[in-house]
Scaffold this active site. Sequence first.
Site, PDB file in Angstrom:
ATOM      1  CB  SER A 100      -1.052  -0.007   1.192  1.00 27.06           C
ATOM      2  OG  SER A 100      -0.135   0.068   2.423  1.00 27.06           O
ATOM      3  CB  CYS A 101       0.070   4.900  -0.212  1.00 28.40           C
ATOM      4  SG  CYS A 101       0.490   6.355  -0.610  1.00 28.40           S
ATOM      5  N   PRO A 102       2.882   4.450   0.997  1.00 25.39           N
ATOM      6  CG  PRO A 102       4.912   5.243   1.603  1.00 25.39           C
ATOM      7  CD  PRO A 102       3.857   4.383   2.031  1.00 25.39           C
TER       8      PRO A 102
END
Length: 186
Positions: free
Chosen positions: A14-16
């Site tokens: 997931s981000c980042p």
Amino acid sequence: MIQVDMTIDAKGLSCPMPIVKAKKAIHKLQPGQVLEVQATDKGSKADMKAWAESTGHHYLGTIEEEGIFKHYIRRASESEAKNEAKFPHVIRNEELADKINDPSIIILDVREPAEFAFGHIPGALSIPLGELEERIKELPQDKTIYVVCRTGTRSSLAAQKLAEKGFSNVWNIVPGMSEWNGSLEQ
């Protein structure tokens, strides 16, 4: 079929992390070569596009196949490349916690709807980064806007976009929801 010069796997991250992996990989390519980033995070579509635009690289598009997003980015030439700038106005989670009941502010959550649904800062407005451009008129320019995401990366890109559109009092919340200890709404 898109001709790619390098493919990286960011599935399950997931981000980042998809952006972090893309940053490292793109520097291994020559200008004009194409990077394919494979990811499963729905927010990565908006993230990759915003990151490419902020660095001068060319976002070619995304193809979704069986829940995998294949992002295509062409490396910029030296004259096109821009230094990636973190949004300069930053506020820490703890500082924001003291302000959340202030009616003169807006807390803008730019995570995906599913992330927002599982818990968000009370009173936060949900506009995912990928929808920000088309929904920007929903935001009043005369209020202070605090932008939050999971880690501060996506919100930095969103804050930059708001500043470019004339919003003068915008702050990026770091480290974001990944370390938010304040109250939550669901």
